[in-house]
Write an enzyme that holds these catalytic residues in place. Structure first.
Site, PDB file in Angstrom:
ATOM      1  CG  ASP A   3      62.963   8.387  43.010  1.00  0.00           C
ATOM      2  OD1 ASP A   3      63.952   7.790  43.488  1.00  0.00           O
ATOM      3  OD2 ASP A   3      62.738   9.598  43.237  1.00  0.00           O
ATOM      4  CD  GLU A  18      64.275  11.124  46.009  1.00  0.00           C
ATOM      5  OE1 GLU A  18      63.179  11.465  45.530  1.00  0.00           O
ATOM      6  OE2 GLU A  18      65.335  11.130  45.349  1.00  0.00           O
ATOM      7  CB  THR A  64      61.421  12.563  41.658  1.00  0.00           C
ATOM      8  OG1 THR A  64      62.556  12.559  42.493  1.00  0.00           O
ATOM      9  CG2 THR A  64      60.221  12.048  42.411  1.00  0.00           C
TER      10      THR A  64
HETATM   11  C1  GP9 Z   1      61.640  17.020  44.788  1.00  0.00           C
HETATM   12  C2  GP9 Z   1      61.838  15.567  44.759  1.00  0.00           C
HETATM   13  C3  GP9 Z   1      63.271  15.178  44.527  1.00  0.00           C
HETATM   14  O1  GP9 Z   1      60.333  17.425  44.792  1.00  0.00           O
HETATM   15  O2  GP9 Z   1      60.994  15.000  43.846  1.00  0.00           O
HETATM   16  O3  GP9 Z   1      63.647  15.345  43.242  1.00  0.00           O
HETATM   17  P1  GP9 Z   1      64.833  14.544  42.534  1.00  0.00           P
HETATM   18  O4  GP9 Z   1      66.053  15.382  42.655  1.00  0.00           O
HETATM   19  O5  GP9 Z   1      64.995  13.232  43.227  1.00  0.00           O
HETATM   20  O6  GP9 Z   1      64.380  14.381  41.149  1.00  0.00           O
HETATM   21 MN    MN Z   2      64.007  11.385  43.445  1.00  0.00          MN
END
Ligand code: GP9
Ligand code: MN
Length: 634
Positions: A472, A254, A298
């Site tokens: 990501d 993340e 993400t």
């Molecule tokens: C939420 C996670 C975060 O399920 O995938 O989302 P993002 O804001 O980074 O797209």
């Molecule tokens: Mn993300």
């Protein structure tokens, strides 16, 4: 001016009030909505009101009392049915109804049996307002027919309705910025704009994409295929099957950007474990690798990993095109007998994953309900990454092998809040709280990866797996340029901002031994071809915009979703052509051929998605029969 005769319109007033309260109590009793503060509670309370005032208010245009009452009663029945249907659906799917689901006709069999099993006697409650309104119609005095002067009152009524709607939207935007543009979660939509407005919103989003799909006839596909095949690169023969038969574990890191890798913040190593991997003989680390995501963040990265196709500009493809036919990586692995799954301790409806994963042919989604989140195990957006990895590896032990598990981490997410005990390094000191916390939060993510590796080794899964990890998307936006400039000790230009879109990419093959740092200019689009080649799965006829990173033919050209691009010679950002080497602006002419190619490639990708063109590809079933089976919480 005559006065607006409220008492005469008491049926209307009672209708609005009764449906409003029934809806609100419906929210509280039927949906498991997490409300964190008083403002959210207030938004939830007022969110049905503007829609109800509008829809019931249409009665003010109906001349006769009889018809007016009939209209009001019909509205109350419809709104009750909407709430009732959502409540029943929610019991089974932990989600709200969305149109693509209703079009998945092949699922109706499943759906109807689960629907009937999920109706409770207490659901009669959803019709409380209908009963109240029926009684009001029967017993209250009826208004005289509207007269001319009444128009003013009516105008005021609708102005007040619109104002209320704006207040609602304003509060929602403050609570959840970009809610409507990014439309990331049905639950958040319902919480903020209400069930009724959500359905209208859903209708608009879905019908837009449906219209483009209807117009496509498949003839566009061959042009795109010609382009893709003409630019096709021969995958590496040497690496073909290097990880054949192994489990494939793909980690979405993340918000992790490359600028923290092998770097320090005030003398503290930010990602010690990942740094050690960059020197590990079993690891290929790509230090010149970019994310290619848009607003879907993400989920866009997931989309790219699965399809090697660009996500959409301006909206999340996971939301807008979950009814399409895809030729996903999971589908390919599935055909070879792998058990494909995604593990992510968040709501299943976030980013519309529950629906999109069916379209991507993913066998199972381990969502938040598969995890038990103990005291102190959640922070920021949800479950902490360390317990998440602990429990995920436990679940992996029971999976049929070989499996492909995509794990999505969550802790290192804006606003990067951590509990005290998880702060392994001090914060940075700049004018950006976000950047200050980002280093600590990235440090925690790094620690969690170390835990994951330890767990995998302990479980015995490690030796027979490969671990692929990618950042990501960015975590630090351009809004923090000043603080970033302070950290990097330079004033940031659009060139630097483009460079900052680098995210780490690792391929770790235990026991392989050929690992090194790869400087290949690459992007997320290359993940699918590379992973499939390593697994020994032929993908040469697939429609992929990326190519195998181990191929000698791999091209140094990365296109961002917003049209920026990077080549080994030039970087194009904000309509300026920069020299890659020096970072200085150069003649625009030099970028021109690439600009054209970049926009063509993005356009082709959009054409595929908007027209749902993969449904016309050989070997694909027509989309309607190809709809994935819908199952409930598993
Ligand atoms: C939420 C996670 C975060 O399920 O995938 O989302 P993002 O804001 O980074 O797209
Ligand atoms: Mn993300």
């Amino acid at each position: 001016m005559r006065k607006f005769h409220w008492p005469k319109y008491s049926v209307l007033a009672i209708a609005v009030l009764a449906t409003w309260l029934t809806t609100y109590f419906g929210y509280l009793t039927s949906f498991n909505l997490s409300i964190d503060n008083m403002i959210q509670q207030l938004i939830l309370f007022i969110n049905p009101l503007s829609f109800l005032l509008l829809i019931y208010g249409a009665a003010l245009f109906i001349k006769t009392a009889k018809r007016r009452n009939l209209y009001i009663l019909s509205v109350s029945v419809i709104t009750s049915v909407i709430m009732f249907a959502n409540a029943v659906f929610y019991r089974f799917f932990s989600d709200f109804i969305t149109i693509p689901l209703l079009f998945q006709t092949s699922n109706f069999g499943d759906l109807s049996s689960s629907v009937t099993a999920n109706i409770h006697g207490g659901d009669i409650f959803f019709f409380t307002d209908v009963v109240i309104i029926a009684l009001a119609v029967k017993y209250l005095p009826q208004p005289a027919e509207p007269v001319r002067q009444f128009k003013m009152g009516r105008r005021l009524y609708f102005i007040a309705t619109a104002a209320l709607f704006m207040v609602n939207l304003g509060l929602a935007e403050a609570e959840r910025p970009q809610l409507l543009t990014r439309s990331f979660d049905r639950e958040l939509l319902v919480k903020n704009i209400g069930t009724y407005n959500y359905h209208i919103y859903d209708l608009i989003v879905q019908s837009k994409s449906h219209a483009q799909r209807v117009l496509a006839d498949g003839s566009e596909l061959s042009e795109v295929e010609n382009y893709v095949h003409a630019n096709r690169k021969e995958p590496s023969k040497e690496m073909f099957g290097a990880a054949e038969g192994r489990n494939v574990i793909i980690i979405s890191l993340e918000s992790l950007q490359s600028f923290v890798i092998n770097e320090e913040m005030d003398g503290h190593e930010i990602t010690p474990f990942l740094n050690s991997l960059t020197k590990d003989p079993d690891t290929y680390y790509f230090d010149n690798f970019y994310h290619q995501t848009g607003l879907g963040k993400t989920s866009d990265a997931e989309f790219i990993v699965e399809n090697s196709i660009y996500p959409r500009n301006g909206s999340a493809v996971f939301f807008t095109h979950s009814g399409n036919t895809y030729d996903s990586m999971s589908e390919k692995f599935g055909e070879k007998g792998y058990f494909t799954n995604v593990m992510h301790a968040n709501n299943r409806s976030f980013w519309n994953r529950d629906i999109m994963y069916k379209a991507l042919d993913i066998d199972k989604f381990y969502d938040v309900q598969s995890y038990s989140i103990g005291e102190g195990e959640a922070v920021n957006w949800g479950m902490k990454d360390i317990p998440f990895f602990d429990q995920s590896v436990d679940m992996m032990k029971d999976m049929p092998q070989p499996f492909v598990s995509r794990l999505l981490t969550l802790t290192n997410h804006h606003p990067f809040d951590l509990d005290e005990e998880d702060m392994l390094i001090p914060p940075y000191t700049s004018n950006s709280k976000t950047l200050n916390k980002y280093f600590q939060s990235s440090r925690y993510l790094d620690e969690s990866i170390k835990v994951l590796f330890d767990n995998l080794k302990e479980s015995g899964l490690y030796d027979n797996s490969i671990i692929v990890m990618y950042g990501d998307h960015y975590g630090i936006s351009e809004n923090h340029n000043k603080a970033m400039g302070m950290y990097l000790d330079k004033e940031l230009t659009p060139f630097d901002n483009a460079m900052l879109q680098k995210v780490p990419f690792f391929i770790h093959i235990p026991g392989e031994g050929g690992g090194k740092v790869m400087h290949e200019l690459a992007g997320q689009m290359d993940i699918r071809p590379t992973v499939l080649n390593l697994a020994g799965i032929d993908a040469k006829d697939d429609l992929q915009f990326g190519s195998d990173l181990f191929s000698e033919e791999h091209e140094n050209f990365v296109i961002f979703r917003d049209g920026r691009f990077v080549t080994d010679k030039y970087v194009y950002a904000h309509e300026v052509c920069y020299d890659t080497e020096s970072g200085e602006p150069t003649e625009l002419e030099l970028c021109a051929p690439y600009i054209e190619r970049a926009s063509k490639e993005l356009e082709y990708s959009d054409t595929i998605i908007n027209g749902d063109l993969l449904r016309f590809k050989d070997g694909q079933q027509p989309a309607d029969e190809n709809q994935p089976e819908i199952t409930g919480k598993d």
